[in-house]
Design a protein around this motif. Structure first.
Motif, PDB file in Angstrom:
ATOM      1  N   LEU A 159       8.015  18.265   9.331  1.00  0.00           N
ATOM      2  CA  LEU A 159       8.793  17.236  10.004  1.00  0.00           C
ATOM      3  C   LEU A 159       8.121  15.890   9.775  1.00  0.00           C
ATOM      4  CD1 LEU A 159      11.108  16.471  11.940  1.00  0.00           C
ATOM      5  CD2 LEU A 159       9.512  16.858  13.818  1.00  0.00           C
ATOM      6  N   THR A 160       8.892  14.907   9.408  1.00  0.00           N
ATOM      7  CA  THR A 160       8.327  13.588   9.161  1.00  0.00           C
ATOM      8  C   THR A 160       9.344  12.515   9.509  1.00  0.00           C
ATOM      9  OG1 THR A 160       7.191  12.225   7.542  1.00  0.00           O
ATOM     10  CG2 THR A 160       9.040  13.506   6.743  1.00  0.00           C
ATOM     11  N   HIS A 161       8.901  11.289   9.531  1.00  0.00           N
ATOM     12  CA  HIS A 161       9.750  10.143   9.826  1.00  0.00           C
ATOM     13  C   HIS A 161       9.444   9.047   8.821  1.00  0.00           C
ATOM     14  CE1 HIS A 161      10.820  11.873  13.711  1.00  0.00           C
ATOM     15  NE2 HIS A 161       9.557  12.180  13.836  1.00  0.00           N
ATOM     16  N   PRO A 162      10.442   8.249   8.445  1.00  0.00           N
ATOM     17  CA  PRO A 162      10.166   7.142   7.519  1.00  0.00           C
ATOM     18  C   PRO A 162       9.058   6.221   8.041  1.00  0.00           C
ATOM     19  CG  PRO A 162      12.524   7.423   7.764  1.00  0.00           C
ATOM     20  CD  PRO A 162      11.864   8.333   8.771  1.00  0.00           C
ATOM     21  N   GLU A 163       8.989   6.032   9.373  1.00  0.00           N
ATOM     22  CA  GLU A 163       7.961   5.159   9.941  1.00  0.00           C
ATOM     23  C   GLU A 163       6.549   5.700   9.705  1.00  0.00           C
ATOM     24  OE1 GLU A 163      10.704   6.171  11.637  1.00  0.00           O
ATOM     25  OE2 GLU A 163      11.449   4.566  12.909  1.00  0.00           O
ATOM     26  N   HIS A 164       6.431   7.014   9.483  1.00  0.00           N
ATOM     27  CA  HIS A 164       5.117   7.616   9.248  1.00  0.00           C
ATOM     28  C   HIS A 164       4.799   7.755   7.771  1.00  0.00           C
ATOM     29  CE1 HIS A 164       5.697   9.804  13.352  1.00  0.00           C
ATOM     30  NE2 HIS A 164       5.385   8.542  13.503  1.00  0.00           N
ATOM     31  N   GLU A 165       5.798   8.030   6.967  1.00  0.00           N
ATOM     32  CA  GLU A 165       5.565   8.359   5.561  1.00  0.00           C
ATOM     33  C   GLU A 165       5.890   7.214   4.596  1.00  0.00           C
ATOM     34  OE1 GLU A 165       4.343  11.189   4.239  1.00  0.00           O
ATOM     35  OE2 GLU A 165       4.119  12.156   6.193  1.00  0.00           O
ATOM     36  N   ILE A 166       7.035   6.599   4.778  1.00  0.00           N
ATOM     37  CA  ILE A 166       7.515   5.636   3.781  1.00  0.00           C
ATOM     38  C   ILE A 166       7.101   4.200   4.113  1.00  0.00           C
ATOM     39  CG2 ILE A 166       9.585   4.629   2.745  1.00  0.00           C
ATOM     40  CD1 ILE A 166      10.884   7.416   3.063  1.00  0.00           C
ATOM     41  N   ILE A 167       7.342   3.774   5.321  1.00  0.00           N
ATOM     42  CA  ILE A 167       7.090   2.381   5.692  1.00  0.00           C
ATOM     43  C   ILE A 167       5.620   1.982   5.493  1.00  0.00           C
ATOM     44  CG2 ILE A 167       7.200   0.670   7.557  1.00  0.00           C
ATOM     45  CD1 ILE A 167       9.940   1.461   6.257  1.00  0.00           C
ATOM     46  N   PRO A 168       4.643   2.779   5.931  1.00  0.00           N
ATOM     47  CA  PRO A 168       3.243   2.360   5.699  1.00  0.00           C
ATOM     48  C   PRO A 168       2.906   2.146   4.221  1.00  0.00           C
ATOM     49  CG  PRO A 168       3.311   4.099   7.335  1.00  0.00           C
ATOM     50  CD  PRO A 168       4.709   3.991   6.759  1.00  0.00           C
ATOM     51  N   ARG A 169       3.414   3.018   3.348  1.00  0.00           N
ATOM     52  CA  ARG A 169       3.161   2.835   1.904  1.00  0.00           C
ATOM     53  C   ARG A 169       3.783   1.538   1.400  1.00  0.00           C
ATOM     54  NH1 ARG A 169       4.337   8.459   1.258  1.00  0.00           N
ATOM     55  NH2 ARG A 169       6.405   7.993   0.469  1.00  0.00           N
ATOM     56  N   LEU A 170       5.019   1.278   1.830  1.00  0.00           N
ATOM     57  CA  LEU A 170       5.706   0.081   1.357  1.00  0.00           C
ATOM     58  C   LEU A 170       5.104  -1.192   1.962  1.00  0.00           C
ATOM     59  CD1 LEU A 170       9.382   1.369   1.274  1.00  0.00           C
ATOM     60  CD2 LEU A 170       7.840   0.951  -0.655  1.00  0.00           C
ATOM     61  N   VAL A 171       4.594  -1.121   3.181  1.00  0.00           N
ATOM     62  CA  VAL A 171       3.925  -2.286   3.768  1.00  0.00           C
ATOM     63  C   VAL A 171       2.691  -2.630   2.940  1.00  0.00           C
ATOM     64  CG1 VAL A 171       2.582  -3.082   5.770  1.00  0.00           C
ATOM     65  CG2 VAL A 171       4.814  -2.017   6.113  1.00  0.00           C
ATOM     66  N   LYS A 172       1.915  -1.618   2.544  1.00  0.00           N
ATOM     67  CA  LYS A 172       0.726  -1.856   1.711  1.00  0.00           C
ATOM     68  C   LYS A 172       1.095  -2.519   0.388  1.00  0.00           C
ATOM     69  CE  LYS A 172      -2.186   1.771   3.574  1.00  0.00           C
ATOM     70  NZ  LYS A 172      -2.807   3.078   3.363  1.00  0.00           N
ATOM     71  N   GLN A 173       2.302  -2.255  -0.094  1.00  0.00           N
ATOM     72  CA  GLN A 173       2.778  -2.846  -1.353  1.00  0.00           C
ATOM     73  C   GLN A 173       3.504  -4.170  -1.128  1.00  0.00           C
ATOM     74  OE1 GLN A 173       5.179   0.059  -3.483  1.00  0.00           O
ATOM     75  NE2 GLN A 173       3.897   1.709  -2.700  1.00  0.00           N
ATOM     76  N   ASN A 174       3.547  -4.635   0.131  1.00  0.00           N
ATOM     77  CA  ASN A 174       4.234  -5.878   0.488  1.00  0.00           C
ATOM     78  C   ASN A 174       5.721  -5.826   0.124  1.00  0.00           C
ATOM     79  OD1 ASN A 174       4.227  -8.420   1.669  1.00  0.00           O
ATOM     80  ND2 ASN A 174       3.872  -9.442  -0.272  1.00  0.00           N
ATOM     81  N   LYS A 175       6.362  -4.694   0.454  1.00  0.00           N
ATOM     82  CA  LYS A 175       7.756  -4.454   0.087  1.00  0.00           C
ATOM     83  C   LYS A 175       8.714  -4.414   1.278  1.00  0.00           C
ATOM     84  CE  LYS A 175       7.247  -3.438  -4.388  1.00  0.00           C
ATOM     85  NZ  LYS A 175       8.023  -4.005  -5.446  1.00  0.00           N
ATOM     86  N   LYS A 181      15.992 -10.041  -3.996  1.00  0.00           N
ATOM     87  CA  LYS A 181      15.535 -10.979  -5.038  1.00  0.00           C
ATOM     88  C   LYS A 181      14.042 -11.286  -4.904  1.00  0.00           C
ATOM     89  CE  LYS A 181      20.020 -13.156  -5.583  1.00  0.00           C
ATOM     90  NZ  LYS A 181      20.851 -14.286  -5.202  1.00  0.00           N
ATOM     91  N   LYS A 182      13.498 -11.089  -3.708  1.00  0.00           N
ATOM     92  CA  LYS A 182      12.065 -11.317  -3.461  1.00  0.00           C
ATOM     93  C   LYS A 182      11.256 -10.039  -3.657  1.00  0.00           C
ATOM     94  CE  LYS A 182      12.467 -15.623  -2.122  1.00  0.00           C
ATOM     95  NZ  LYS A 182      11.833 -16.748  -2.779  1.00  0.00           N
ATOM     96  N   ASN A 183      11.868  -9.038  -4.297  1.00  0.00           N
ATOM     97  CA  ASN A 183      11.197  -7.785  -4.651  1.00  0.00           C
ATOM     98  C   ASN A 183      10.795  -6.947  -3.439  1.00  0.00           C
ATOM     99  OD1 ASN A 183      10.409  -6.009  -6.656  1.00  0.00           O
ATOM    100  ND2 ASN A 183       8.318  -6.791  -6.703  1.00  0.00           N
ATOM    101  N   LYS A 184      11.569  -7.019  -2.378  1.00  0.00           N
ATOM    102  CA  LYS A 184      11.348  -6.157  -1.216  1.00  0.00           C
ATOM    103  C   LYS A 184      12.275  -4.957  -1.341  1.00  0.00           C
ATOM    104  CE  LYS A 184       8.718  -9.377   0.475  1.00  0.00           C
ATOM    105  NZ  LYS A 184       7.352  -9.371   0.060  1.00  0.00           N
ATOM    106  N   SER A 185      11.921  -3.862  -0.680  1.00  0.00           N
ATOM    107  CA  SER A 185      12.741  -2.665  -0.827  1.00  0.00           C
ATOM    108  C   SER A 185      13.264  -2.098   0.492  1.00  0.00           C
ATOM    109  CB  SER A 185      11.985  -1.596  -1.606  1.00  0.00           C
ATOM    110  OG  SER A 185      10.737  -1.344  -1.047  1.00  0.00           O
ATOM    111  N   VAL A 186      12.778  -2.606   1.614  1.00  0.00           N
ATOM    112  CA  VAL A 186      13.243  -2.144   2.921  1.00  0.00           C
ATOM    113  C   VAL A 186      13.348  -3.347   3.847  1.00  0.00           C
ATOM    114  CG1 VAL A 186      12.707  -0.746   4.966  1.00  0.00           C
ATOM    115  CG2 VAL A 186      12.140   0.114   2.715  1.00  0.00           C
ATOM    116  N   ILE A 187      14.366  -3.318   4.699  1.00  0.00           N
ATOM    117  CA  ILE A 187      14.467  -4.296   5.773  1.00  0.00           C
ATOM    118  C   ILE A 187      14.397  -3.526   7.079  1.00  0.00           C
ATOM    119  CG2 ILE A 187      15.878  -6.040   6.909  1.00  0.00           C
ATOM    120  CD1 ILE A 187      17.264  -6.481   4.167  1.00  0.00           C
TER     121      ILE A 187
END
Length: 147
Positions: A96-112, A25-31
């Protein structure tokens, strides 16, 4: 829900699911599940300069460390809410990639990204870690994992 297979994480899934409805509800996409404490993966030495040498004054092998305010350890467990799944489309499939390298940094920048805090976890990265878990025995391990 994604978790590293070598981590033992005592987590109340019901509480995580309940928290996810608030987070969404707070518009976040990952916990990200993070711990208030961590076991340092190497020995820590405290030294003092004594003339032209450095003396070891205190040593502790793999100490459990409380982290400083607002700093928490990544347990490797993440709950991706529906909005985050589309981020996987942006991950290159040719390396080879990991969510911590590819996805999480992008979503942190978006405050998600939200955090779900736990008190402890065991990372089993090395054979010695596995032996330590075996030494715990079934009863202690189940007690550790029970929340």
């Amino acid at each position: 829900l994604m978790s590293n297979s070598d981590d033992l994480i005592p987590i109340n899934i019901r509480k995580l699911i309940d928290y996810s409805s608030v987070v969404e509800k707070k518009n976040k996409s990952v916990i990200m599940v993070m711990s208030k404490h961590t076991v340092n993966p190497f020995g820590i030495g405290v030294t003092s300069d004594v003339g032209d040498i450095i003396e070891l004054k205190h040593f502790k092998e793999k100490p459990e460390l409380p982290l400083i305010d607002n700093h928490f350890a990544n347990t490797g467990m993440m709950l991706f809410l529906p909005e985050a799944i589309k981020e996987f489309k942006n991950v290159p499939l040719d390396k080879l990639t990991h969510p911590e390298h590819e996805i999480i940094p992008r979503l942190v920048k978006q405050n998600k990204v939200a955090v779900f805090l736990i008190d402890r976890w065991i990372s089993v990265n090395y054979a010695s870690d596995y032996k330590d878990v075996l030494k715990m025995g079934t009863d202690k391990l189940l007690e550790f994992l029970n929340v």
